[in-house]
Motif scaffolding. Sequence first.
Motif: not given
Length: 396
Positions: A187-190, A258-263, A276-277
């Motif tokens: 997964h990436v994100g929330d 942006l509310g996330m650090t991975r996407a 995106p990892s």
Amino acid sequence: MLGKQTSAMVSGHASVVGTKYGSLNQDVSLVHRIPIPQTDKHIIIAAVLDGHGMLGEVAAEAAGRELVTHIVACIQEHVIAHNRLKKNKDEAGYLRAWGKRRIREMFDTAFQKAHACVLDIYQAAPPKYSFPDGTGMGHHVFELQSRDKRNDTSAIYTNPNAGARLVEFGTTASVVVLEPGFVAVGHVGDSDVILGSLDGQFLVATELTKPHSGHNISERYRIGEFLCEDEELLGLAALREDGYLEVSNLGGLSSVALGMTRAVGHYHLQAFGVIPSPEISFYDIDDGKDVCLILATDGVWDAMHPRDAVVFVCSSLASKRSSPDRESRVAMDLCKACVEMQIKAVGAADNTSAAVIFFSGESFMDAVIRHEVSDVRVVDKKDKEEESPHIPSYVI
């Protein structure tokens, strides 16, 4: 120790449009089943994605399709084909036999392909694009301006009433690959993944993923190190107290958060540490206690606590004993309930999507439903902190 083999796995998924963005739904949910040769079992691939920014819905659709296509191809080519000579055809440990290293490689490649696919969308942004005006009822039609002649990188949409918006978009992505007794998560994100289990007389919710944001200590450390390597970046970007990554003067425009650090995606923000990892993890599924798996976008988790979601889907399943496509109806019920809860609480609802997988057969589900579930506890779930009242120029 390996989990006990499950007697059945059934799945469904659904998506419900909220009210924040009018008729625009940037969520995607997918479920794909691969029969295990010479058995009555399946390998299940499920995914939920939550696009954000202008063209976010296009990103989520394309990324979801790319992720599932690559994973299905890998499983069909390597996992199934390489295990056709297994002596015990009823043994369904194909993924485990393939090995965690190869599964990690499969996830990494799938997310990189999805990322490249989304970046291609940026390069082919349509000349006109309709996007919600913020009222929940209307839209602005934006026109794409000529790209920066110096470097051909900055795409900008403009509207006489809404002004200029940098074309910057991406998507969360949470993917699970399950076989009886085993699940791999990337997964990436929330968009969180929750495991529902029976612990004695209680239904328990266990968090299998943690959102990638500034609230995640390891992510805060990673972004901090990344920005500190370049003084110019450090002067432009910072993680806010509410977990958002905010960048000033991005593309020559006002600040973006942006509310996330991975996407997956984010043509510009990848230069500030958004990657995106995927974070990849593995879990055994125990037929003696594990009940269900829920993948959902933040529209679900902002409205309903994981423990309540586990109780909700189990109760919903029990009420649909003879319904066709009942697992998808359960997912739909969950999404609709969360939309209604959001509207009641704050007057508007985010788009909401979920995929639900039930691990066990009818007799075990009957036993679960008979338990007293009003007193349910949650494992390893940190309540979200209240967001800062600070509002950037626009939030992706």
